[in-house]
Design a protein around this motif. Structure first.
Motif, PDB file in Angstrom:
ATOM      1  N   GLY A  67       0.786  -1.227   0.000  1.00  0.00           N
ATOM      2  CA  GLY A  67       0.000   0.000   0.000  1.00  0.00           C
ATOM      3  C   GLY A  67       0.813   1.270   0.000  1.00  0.00           C
ATOM      4  O   GLY A  67       0.250   2.363   0.083  1.00  0.00           O
ATOM      5  N   ILE A  68       2.143   1.175  -0.108  1.00  0.00           N
ATOM      6  CA  ILE A  68       3.022   2.345  -0.098  1.00  0.00           C
ATOM      7  C   ILE A  68       3.685   2.489  -1.456  1.00  0.00           C
ATOM      8  O   ILE A  68       4.323   1.546  -1.950  1.00  0.00           O
ATOM      9  CB  ILE A  68       4.094   2.215   1.000  1.00  0.00           C
ATOM     10  N   SER A  69       3.546   3.635  -2.073  1.00  0.00           N
ATOM     11  CA  SER A  69       4.200   3.893  -3.349  1.00  0.00           C
ATOM     12  C   SER A  69       5.709   3.984  -3.101  1.00  0.00           C
ATOM     13  O   SER A  69       6.188   4.909  -2.443  1.00  0.00           O
ATOM     14  CB  SER A  69       3.678   5.191  -3.956  1.00  0.00           C
ATOM     15  N   THR A  70       6.454   3.020  -3.643  1.00  0.00           N
ATOM     16  CA  THR A  70       7.867   2.851  -3.307  1.00  0.00           C
ATOM     17  C   THR A  70       8.725   3.001  -4.549  1.00  0.00           C
ATOM     18  O   THR A  70       8.502   2.328  -5.556  1.00  0.00           O
ATOM     19  CB  THR A  70       8.099   1.462  -2.680  1.00  0.00           C
ATOM     20  N   ALA A  71       9.708   3.892  -4.481  1.00  0.00           N
ATOM     21  CA  ALA A  71      10.665   4.071  -5.575  1.00  0.00           C
ATOM     22  C   ALA A  71      11.763   3.027  -5.443  1.00  0.00           C
ATOM     23  O   ALA A  71      12.313   2.817  -4.361  1.00  0.00           O
ATOM     24  CB  ALA A  71      11.257   5.468  -5.533  1.00  0.00           C
ATOM     25  N   VAL A  72      12.099   2.372  -6.563  1.00  0.00           N
ATOM     26  CA  VAL A  72      13.074   1.281  -6.549  1.00  0.00           C
ATOM     27  C   VAL A  72      14.054   1.469  -7.700  1.00  0.00           C
ATOM     28  O   VAL A  72      13.650   1.674  -8.843  1.00  0.00           O
ATOM     29  CB  VAL A  72      12.373  -0.086  -6.678  1.00  0.00           C
ATOM     30  N   LEU A  73      15.352   1.376  -7.386  1.00  0.00           N
ATOM     31  CA  LEU A  73      16.386   1.292  -8.409  1.00  0.00           C
ATOM     32  C   LEU A  73      16.666  -0.182  -8.670  1.00  0.00           C
ATOM     33  O   LEU A  73      16.782  -0.971  -7.731  1.00  0.00           O
ATOM     34  CB  LEU A  73      17.665   1.990  -7.948  1.00  0.00           C
ATOM     35  N   ASP A  74      16.790  -0.553  -9.941  1.00  0.00           N
ATOM     36  CA  ASP A  74      16.899  -1.971 -10.314  1.00  0.00           C
ATOM     37  C   ASP A  74      17.909  -2.104 -11.443  1.00  0.00           C
ATOM     38  O   ASP A  74      17.839  -1.370 -12.430  1.00  0.00           O
ATOM     39  CB  ASP A  74      15.525  -2.472 -10.762  1.00  0.00           C
ATOM     40  N   GLY A  75      18.855  -3.020 -11.293  1.00  0.00           N
ATOM     41  CA  GLY A  75      19.829  -3.223 -12.364  1.00  0.00           C
ATOM     42  C   GLY A  75      20.627  -4.492 -12.176  1.00  0.00           C
ATOM     43  O   GLY A  75      20.636  -5.085 -11.099  1.00  0.00           O
TER      44      GLY A  75
ATOM     45  N   LEU B 185      28.560  -3.803  -8.048  1.00  0.00           N
ATOM     46  CA  LEU B 185      27.727  -4.930  -7.648  1.00  0.00           C
ATOM     47  C   LEU B 185      26.894  -5.486  -8.803  1.00  0.00           C
ATOM     48  O   LEU B 185      26.641  -6.695  -8.871  1.00  0.00           O
ATOM     49  CB  LEU B 185      26.817  -4.501  -6.495  1.00  0.00           C
ATOM     50  N   VAL B 186      26.467  -4.615  -9.730  1.00  0.00           N
ATOM     51  CA  VAL B 186      25.628  -5.098 -10.837  1.00  0.00           C
ATOM     52  C   VAL B 186      26.405  -5.961 -11.820  1.00  0.00           C
ATOM     53  O   VAL B 186      25.810  -6.608 -12.684  1.00  0.00           O
ATOM     54  CB  VAL B 186      24.953  -3.932 -11.600  1.00  0.00           C
ATOM     55  N   MET B 187      27.721  -5.998 -11.698  1.00  0.00           N
ATOM     56  CA  MET B 187      28.513  -6.859 -12.582  1.00  0.00           C
ATOM     57  C   MET B 187      28.288  -8.332 -12.277  1.00  0.00           C
ATOM     58  O   MET B 187      28.475  -9.192 -13.152  1.00  0.00           O
ATOM     59  CB  MET B 187      30.001  -6.527 -12.430  1.00  0.00           C
ATOM     60  N   THR B 188      27.866  -8.643 -11.049  1.00  0.00           N
ATOM     61  CA  THR B 188      27.717 -10.040 -10.639  1.00  0.00           C
ATOM     62  C   THR B 188      26.354 -10.368 -10.039  1.00  0.00           C
ATOM     63  O   THR B 188      26.046 -11.551  -9.835  1.00  0.00           O
ATOM     64  CB  THR B 188      28.791 -10.402  -9.606  1.00  0.00           C
ATOM     65  N   HIS B 189      25.541  -9.349  -9.745  1.00  0.00           N
ATOM     66  CA  HIS B 189      24.277  -9.575  -9.055  1.00  0.00           C
ATOM     67  C   HIS B 189      23.182  -8.687  -9.637  1.00  0.00           C
ATOM     68  O   HIS B 189      23.454  -7.648 -10.250  1.00  0.00           O
ATOM     69  CB  HIS B 189      24.408  -9.253  -7.557  1.00  0.00           C
ATOM     70  N   ARG B 190      21.960  -9.124  -9.432  1.00  0.00           N
ATOM     71  CA  ARG B 190      20.833  -8.227  -9.657  1.00  0.00           C
ATOM     72  C   ARG B 190      20.676  -7.379  -8.404  1.00  0.00           C
ATOM     73  O   ARG B 190      20.606  -7.901  -7.287  1.00  0.00           O
ATOM     74  CB  ARG B 190      19.551  -9.002  -9.916  1.00  0.00           C
ATOM     75  N   VAL B 191      20.639  -6.072  -8.576  1.00  0.00           N
ATOM     76  CA  VAL B 191      20.604  -5.141  -7.452  1.00  0.00           C
ATOM     77  C   VAL B 191      19.241  -4.458  -7.390  1.00  0.00           C
ATOM     78  O   VAL B 191      18.764  -3.915  -8.391  1.00  0.00           O
ATOM     79  CB  VAL B 191      21.720  -4.085  -7.571  1.00  0.00           C
ATOM     80  N   ILE B 192      18.619  -4.508  -6.223  1.00  0.00           N
ATOM     81  CA  ILE B 192      17.358  -3.807  -5.966  1.00  0.00           C
ATOM     82  C   ILE B 192      17.614  -2.849  -4.811  1.00  0.00           C
ATOM     83  O   ILE B 192      18.002  -3.277  -3.714  1.00  0.00           O
ATOM     84  CB  ILE B 192      16.217  -4.777  -5.588  1.00  0.00           C
ATOM     85  N   ALA B 193      17.458  -1.562  -5.057  1.00  0.00           N
ATOM     86  CA  ALA B 193      17.732  -0.550  -4.033  1.00  0.00           C
ATOM     87  C   ALA B 193      16.517   0.359  -3.893  1.00  0.00           C
ATOM     88  O   ALA B 193      16.333   1.282  -4.685  1.00  0.00           O
ATOM     89  CB  ALA B 193      18.971   0.262  -4.389  1.00  0.00           C
ATOM     90  N   PRO B 194      15.652   0.120  -2.905  1.00  0.00           N
ATOM     91  CA  PRO B 194      14.468   0.956  -2.720  1.00  0.00           C
ATOM     92  C   PRO B 194      14.771   2.190  -1.874  1.00  0.00           C
ATOM     93  O   PRO B 194      15.748   2.227  -1.116  1.00  0.00           O
ATOM     94  CB  PRO B 194      13.527   0.028  -1.951  1.00  0.00           C
ATOM     95  N   ASP B 195      13.940   3.187  -2.003  1.00  0.00           N
ATOM     96  CA  ASP B 195      13.862   4.243  -1.001  1.00  0.00           C
ATOM     97  C   ASP B 195      12.931   3.745   0.102  1.00  0.00           C
ATOM     98  O   ASP B 195      11.808   3.293  -0.181  1.00  0.00           O
ATOM     99  CB  ASP B 195      13.266   5.530  -1.587  1.00  0.00           C
ATOM    100  N   LEU B 196      13.390   3.775   1.341  1.00  0.00           N
ATOM    101  CA  LEU B 196      12.513   3.397   2.441  1.00  0.00           C
ATOM    102  C   LEU B 196      11.269   4.277   2.451  1.00  0.00           C
ATOM    103  O   LEU B 196      11.290   5.408   1.947  1.00  0.00           O
ATOM    104  CB  LEU B 196      13.251   3.543   3.774  1.00  0.00           C
ATOM    105  N   PRO B 197      10.167   3.796   3.010  1.00  0.00           N
ATOM    106  CA  PRO B 197       8.964   4.626   3.110  1.00  0.00           C
ATOM    107  C   PRO B 197       9.269   5.973   3.778  1.00  0.00           C
ATOM    108  O   PRO B 197      10.044   6.044   4.743  1.00  0.00           O
ATOM    109  CB  PRO B 197       8.028   3.777   3.979  1.00  0.00           C
TER     110      PRO B 197
END
Length: 286
Positions: free
Chosen positions: A28-36, A62-74
């Motif tokens: 229920g929270i609009s969450t901004a997420v960086l993904d790469g 980190l994105v060279m070896t992993h999928r990275v998900i970095a959200p802004d906390l609520p």
């Protein structure tokens, strides 16, 4: 400062960082997420009063070896506040919903300060929910007893969030403020403006409440003992807010490996990016 202006500063600070930004409805929270990136998922949770932008020093490697998900906390960065406001329980629920929405397998969670406290609380309550846990200068592992100058700088900045009070506070957060200013170069004004914009936004009071309810209370050792995944501590030697002795005690009590970053304060990923990346790579393989 308008949301458009804040986004412009954010875009400048993320220039060249190999991620896309999207917005998700998370519990229920609009969450901004960086993904790469691609590979095993790593979820990065930032500290109080900050945003996923603070991982700008870590993501490109980190994105060279992993999928990275970095959200802004609520209530932080570009994420919305919640109604009712989040407490520790709802923050854990939000993290669980975020993992379900973004990961097809249990992720490694790297949590910094407030993000670390939320991640640790999640790990105590959701057995099998993570692959690994990395706590960076994390709250929740001991009593929050900052040095007097750090506490005074924080209180002064909260009372009067201006450029001068921000730089005075940052002189306690960073190991060497002049060095940080030099490293950011032409991005320093955008860095200051973006952080001031977050501190004066409508959601700043809720961000502070999340810090007090989910970050500051100590997690009992008996609960931390329930964490059932490999856990690593990374800490700045010169953390003036959450001192290294907290990490040393937790390492001994729980048997967690501890990487101490020299010449770093409460954000070693920012103060010593190369050394932090080395410690993180080691943590991901331990």
């Amino acid at each position: 400062m308008t949301p458009t202006t804040l986004q412009q500063y954010r875009n400048r600070l993320l220039r060249g960082v190999p991620v896309t930004e999207r917005r998700l409805d998370v519990s229920g929270i609009s969450t901004a997420v960086l993904d790469g990136g691609d590979g095993p998922p790593v979820l990065l949770l930032h500290g109080p009063g900050e945003s996923a932008v603070n991982w700008r020093w870590t993501i490109p490697d980190l994105v060279m070896t992993h999928r990275v998900i970095a959200p802004d906390l609520p209530a932080h960065g570009s994420s919305a506040a919640s109604d009712p406001p989040l407490d520790a329980d709802r923050a854990v629920h939000w993290l669980g919903a975020l993992i379900e929405a973004t990961c097809d397998e249990p992720p490694t969670v790297v949590g910094h300060v407030l993000g670390g406290a939320i991640a640790a609380r999640f790990a105590t309550r959701r057995p099998g929910g993570l692959r690994r846990l990395v706590l960076v200068d994390s709250l929740g592992l001991g009593r929050f007893r900052p040095r007097a100058r750090f506490a005074l700088g924080l209180l002064h900045f909260q009372a009067r969030p201006r450029e001068r009070s921000y730089e005075r506070f940052m002189s306690q957060c960073a190991y060497d403020l002049d060095e940080l200013r030099h490293d950011l170069a032409e991005d320093w004004p955008s860095f200051v403006a973006y952080n001031l914009g977050m501190a004066t936004s409508d959601s700043a009071s809720e961000a502070g409440r999340l810090f007090r309810t989910a970050g500051l209370p100590r997690i009992p050792d008996e609960e931390l003992d329930r964490i059932d995944v490999p856990t690593t501590l990374i800490w700045g030697r010169d953390d003036r807010a959450n001192r290294v002795r907290v990490a040393e005690r937790a390492s001994i009590r729980h048997g967690w490996p501890l990487h101490i970053i020299e010449r770093a304060a409460d954000d070693p990923a920012r103060d010593r990016p190369e050394e932090f990346r080395t410690a993180l790579r080691s943590a991901l393989s331990e």
